[in-house]
Scaffold this motif. Structure first.
Motif, PDB file in Angstrom:
ATOM      1  N   LEU A 179       1.554  -4.154   5.801  1.00  0.00           N
ATOM      2  CA  LEU A 179       2.165  -4.233   4.474  1.00  0.00           C
ATOM      3  C   LEU A 179       3.321  -3.257   4.288  1.00  0.00           C
ATOM      4  CD1 LEU A 179      -0.995  -4.674   2.213  1.00  0.00           C
ATOM      5  CD2 LEU A 179       0.550  -6.426   3.096  1.00  0.00           C
ATOM      6  N   ASN A 180       3.504  -2.319   5.228  1.00  0.00           N
ATOM      7  CA  ASN A 180       4.638  -1.407   5.108  1.00  0.00           C
ATOM      8  C   ASN A 180       5.934  -2.197   5.112  1.00  0.00           C
ATOM      9  OD1 ASN A 180       3.092   0.891   5.001  1.00  0.00           O
ATOM     10  ND2 ASN A 180       3.292   1.356   7.183  1.00  0.00           N
ATOM     11  N   GLY A 181       6.751  -1.991   4.098  1.00  0.00           N
ATOM     12  CA  GLY A 181       8.024  -2.689   3.988  1.00  0.00           C
ATOM     13  C   GLY A 181       7.933  -4.060   3.357  1.00  0.00           C
ATOM     14  N   ALA A 182       6.726  -4.560   3.121  1.00  0.00           N
ATOM     15  CA  ALA A 182       6.565  -5.866   2.473  1.00  0.00           C
ATOM     16  C   ALA A 182       6.881  -5.723   0.986  1.00  0.00           C
ATOM     17  CB  ALA A 182       5.140  -6.376   2.649  1.00  0.00           C
ATOM     18  N   ASP A 183       7.451  -6.752   0.404  1.00  0.00           N
ATOM     19  CA  ASP A 183       7.808  -6.734  -1.018  1.00  0.00           C
ATOM     20  C   ASP A 183       6.593  -7.158  -1.846  1.00  0.00           C
ATOM     21  OD1 ASP A 183       9.293  -6.526  -3.336  1.00  0.00           O
ATOM     22  OD2 ASP A 183      10.109  -8.549  -3.167  1.00  0.00           O
ATOM     23  N   ILE A 184       5.545  -6.324  -1.809  1.00  0.00           N
ATOM     24  CA  ILE A 184       4.285  -6.613  -2.498  1.00  0.00           C
ATOM     25  C   ILE A 184       3.863  -5.363  -3.254  1.00  0.00           C
ATOM     26  CG2 ILE A 184       1.847  -7.218  -2.213  1.00  0.00           C
ATOM     27  CD1 ILE A 184       2.602  -8.559   0.440  1.00  0.00           C
ATOM     28  N   ASN A 185       3.531  -5.518  -4.528  1.00  0.00           N
ATOM     29  CA  ASN A 185       2.963  -4.416  -5.304  1.00  0.00           C
ATOM     30  C   ASN A 185       1.467  -4.393  -5.058  1.00  0.00           C
ATOM     31  OD1 ASN A 185       5.336  -3.571  -6.652  1.00  0.00           O
ATOM     32  ND2 ASN A 185       5.149  -5.310  -8.029  1.00  0.00           N
ATOM     33  N   TRP A 186       0.951  -3.270  -4.555  1.00  0.00           N
ATOM     34  CA  TRP A 186      -0.479  -3.185  -4.288  1.00  0.00           C
ATOM     35  C   TRP A 186      -0.925  -1.730  -4.340  1.00  0.00           C
ATOM     36  CZ3 TRP A 186      -2.211  -0.518   0.096  1.00  0.00           C
ATOM     37  CH2 TRP A 186      -1.233  -0.208   1.036  1.00  0.00           C
ATOM     38  N   VAL A 187      -2.207  -1.541  -4.616  1.00  0.00           N
ATOM     39  CA  VAL A 187      -2.819  -0.221  -4.613  1.00  0.00           C
ATOM     40  C   VAL A 187      -4.229  -0.344  -4.040  1.00  0.00           C
ATOM     41  CG1 VAL A 187      -1.515   0.734  -6.563  1.00  0.00           C
ATOM     42  CG2 VAL A 187      -3.671  -0.443  -6.990  1.00  0.00           C
ATOM     43  N   ILE A 188      -4.696   0.736  -3.421  1.00  0.00           N
ATOM     44  CA  ILE A 188      -6.085   0.817  -2.990  1.00  0.00           C
ATOM     45  C   ILE A 188      -6.861   1.427  -4.144  1.00  0.00           C
ATOM     46  CG2 ILE A 188      -7.709   1.925  -1.403  1.00  0.00           C
ATOM     47  CD1 ILE A 188      -5.529   1.784   0.727  1.00  0.00           C
ATOM     48  N   THR A 189      -7.981   0.792  -4.510  1.00  0.00           N
ATOM     49  CA  THR A 189      -8.795   1.282  -5.623  1.00  0.00           C
ATOM     50  C   THR A 189     -10.233   1.452  -5.153  1.00  0.00           C
ATOM     51  OG1 THR A 189      -9.242  -0.969  -6.409  1.00  0.00           O
ATOM     52  CG2 THR A 189      -7.325   0.145  -7.345  1.00  0.00           C
ATOM     53  N   GLY A 190     -11.106   1.793  -6.065  1.00  0.00           N
ATOM     54  CA  GLY A 190     -12.527   1.891  -5.767  1.00  0.00           C
ATOM     55  C   GLY A 190     -12.864   3.106  -4.919  1.00  0.00           C
ATOM     56  N   SER A 191     -13.973   2.995  -4.192  1.00  0.00           N
ATOM     57  CA  SER A 191     -14.499   4.140  -3.441  1.00  0.00           C
ATOM     58  C   SER A 191     -13.539   4.635  -2.362  1.00  0.00           C
ATOM     59  CB  SER A 191     -15.861   3.785  -2.828  1.00  0.00           C
ATOM     60  OG  SER A 191     -15.747   2.667  -1.975  1.00  0.00           O
ATOM     61  N   THR A 192     -12.772   3.743  -1.743  1.00  0.00           N
ATOM     62  CA  THR A 192     -11.818   4.183  -0.722  1.00  0.00           C
ATOM     63  C   THR A 192     -10.724   5.045  -1.344  1.00  0.00           C
ATOM     64  OG1 THR A 192     -12.263   2.260   0.661  1.00  0.00           O
ATOM     65  CG2 THR A 192     -10.200   3.417   1.066  1.00  0.00           C
ATOM     66  N   ALA A 193     -10.261   4.682  -2.536  1.00  0.00           N
ATOM     67  CA  ALA A 193      -9.249   5.490  -3.226  1.00  0.00           C
ATOM     68  C   ALA A 193      -9.805   6.875  -3.532  1.00  0.00           C
ATOM     69  CB  ALA A 193      -8.797   4.802  -4.507  1.00  0.00           C
ATOM     70  N   PHE A 194     -11.068   6.937  -3.951  1.00  0.00           N
ATOM     71  CA  PHE A 194     -11.692   8.243  -4.210  1.00  0.00           C
ATOM     72  C   PHE A 194     -11.765   9.072  -2.934  1.00  0.00           C
ATOM     73  CE2 PHE A 194     -13.966   5.922  -7.805  1.00  0.00           C
ATOM     74  CZ  PHE A 194     -13.106   6.416  -8.771  1.00  0.00           C
ATOM     75  N   ALA A 195     -12.176   8.453  -1.823  1.00  0.00           N
ATOM     76  CA  ALA A 195     -12.292   9.160  -0.545  1.00  0.00           C
ATOM     77  C   ALA A 195     -10.930   9.677  -0.080  1.00  0.00           C
ATOM     78  CB  ALA A 195     -12.914   8.249   0.511  1.00  0.00           C
ATOM     79  N   ILE A 196      -9.877   8.866  -0.222  1.00  0.00           N
ATOM     80  CA  ILE A 196      -8.526   9.275   0.162  1.00  0.00           C
ATOM     81  C   ILE A 196      -8.099  10.515  -0.623  1.00  0.00           C
ATOM     82  CG2 ILE A 196      -6.079   8.612   0.001  1.00  0.00           C
ATOM     83  CD1 ILE A 196      -7.001   5.730   0.704  1.00  0.00           C
ATOM     84  N   GLN A 197      -8.554  10.605  -1.862  1.00  0.00           N
ATOM     85  CA  GLN A 197      -8.190  11.737  -2.712  1.00  0.00           C
ATOM     86  C   GLN A 197      -9.109  12.942  -2.517  1.00  0.00           C
ATOM     87  OE1 GLN A 197      -6.887  10.563  -6.795  1.00  0.00           O
ATOM     88  NE2 GLN A 197      -7.476   8.522  -6.065  1.00  0.00           N
ATOM     89  N   GLY A 198     -10.030  12.858  -1.552  1.00  0.00           N
ATOM     90  CA  GLY A 198     -10.834  14.011  -1.204  1.00  0.00           C
ATOM     91  C   GLY A 198     -12.231  14.059  -1.786  1.00  0.00           C
ATOM     92  N   ILE A 199     -12.633  13.040  -2.530  1.00  0.00           N
ATOM     93  CA  ILE A 199     -13.992  13.020  -3.070  1.00  0.00           C
ATOM     94  C   ILE A 199     -14.942  12.696  -1.912  1.00  0.00           C
ATOM     95  CG2 ILE A 199     -15.580  11.848  -4.651  1.00  0.00           C
ATOM     96  CD1 ILE A 199     -13.149  11.502  -6.518  1.00  0.00           C
ATOM     97  N   PRO A 200     -15.967  13.522  -1.703  1.00  0.00           N
ATOM     98  CA  PRO A 200     -16.836  13.347  -0.532  1.00  0.00           C
ATOM     99  C   PRO A 200     -17.799  12.165  -0.677  1.00  0.00           C
ATOM    100  CG  PRO A 200     -17.615  15.177  -1.858  1.00  0.00           C
ATOM    101  CD  PRO A 200     -16.334  14.689  -2.494  1.00  0.00           C
ATOM    102  N   LEU A 201     -17.366  11.017  -0.215  1.00  0.00           N
ATOM    103  CA  LEU A 201     -18.224   9.835  -0.173  1.00  0.00           C
ATOM    104  C   LEU A 201     -17.770   8.953   0.962  1.00  0.00           C
ATOM    105  CD1 LEU A 201     -16.551   7.218  -1.503  1.00  0.00           C
ATOM    106  CD2 LEU A 201     -16.993   8.483  -3.567  1.00  0.00           C
ATOM    107  N   GLU A 202     -18.636   8.051   1.378  1.00  0.00           N
ATOM    108  CA  GLU A 202     -18.299   7.140   2.465  1.00  0.00           C
ATOM    109  C   GLU A 202     -18.214   5.717   1.922  1.00  0.00           C
ATOM    110  OE1 GLU A 202     -20.028   5.833   6.775  1.00  0.00           O
ATOM    111  OE2 GLU A 202     -20.270   7.914   6.123  1.00  0.00           O
ATOM    112  N   PRO A 203     -16.995   5.192   1.788  1.00  0.00           N
ATOM    113  CA  PRO A 203     -16.831   3.827   1.256  1.00  0.00           C
ATOM    114  C   PRO A 203     -17.420   2.795   2.212  1.00  0.00           C
ATOM    115  CG  PRO A 203     -14.710   4.974   1.448  1.00  0.00           C
ATOM    116  CD  PRO A 203     -15.736   5.817   2.117  1.00  0.00           C
ATOM    117  N   ASN A 204     -17.856   1.675   1.640  1.00  0.00           N
ATOM    118  CA  ASN A 204     -18.357   0.594   2.491  1.00  0.00           C
ATOM    119  C   ASN A 204     -17.381  -0.576   2.554  1.00  0.00           C
ATOM    120  OD1 ASN A 204     -18.728  -0.389  -0.040  1.00  0.00           O
ATOM    121  ND2 ASN A 204     -20.903  -0.823   0.159  1.00  0.00           N
TER     122      ASN A 204
END
Length: 105
Positions: free
Chosen positions: A2-27
């Protein structure tokens, strides 16, 4: 992909929390986008589609929804996800308010 693709998108949910440093393991990975983006993401990852993007709703949520499986990892694609709270449908997520570009200055 998706890098360079003309698409608006965001990662949400547990993976977004994990990326921001919250200690959890997304499924899984939840990707929110607009309607055009949902179908474009499906095209980019066509070989991984386990549920084609289509409109789906129940009494609590409504969205164009699809799913991928990449190396055993579930990826859910959700378009303009709307939630019903106290019998009122919320507006979809404003990507400008939640989108972060990792590594940007």
């Amino acid at each position: 992909k998706l890098n360079g693709a003309d698409i608006n998108w965001v990662i949400t949910g547990s993976t977004a929390f994990a990326i921001q440093g919250i200690p959890l393991e997304p499924n899984d990975i939840d990707i929110q986008t607009d309607e055009k983006g949902a179908y474009e993401i499906e095209k980019y990852f066509n070989e991984y589609v386990v549920k084609k993007v289509c409109f789906s709703s129940n009494e609590k949520v409504a969205s164009h929804f699809g799913a991928l499986e990449i190396d055993g990892l579930k990826v859910e694609i959700m378009e303009d996800l709307r939630k019903k709270l106290n019998d009122v449908w919320e507006e979809p997520v404003d990507f400008g308010q939640v989108q972060k570009i990792c590594g940007s200055k």
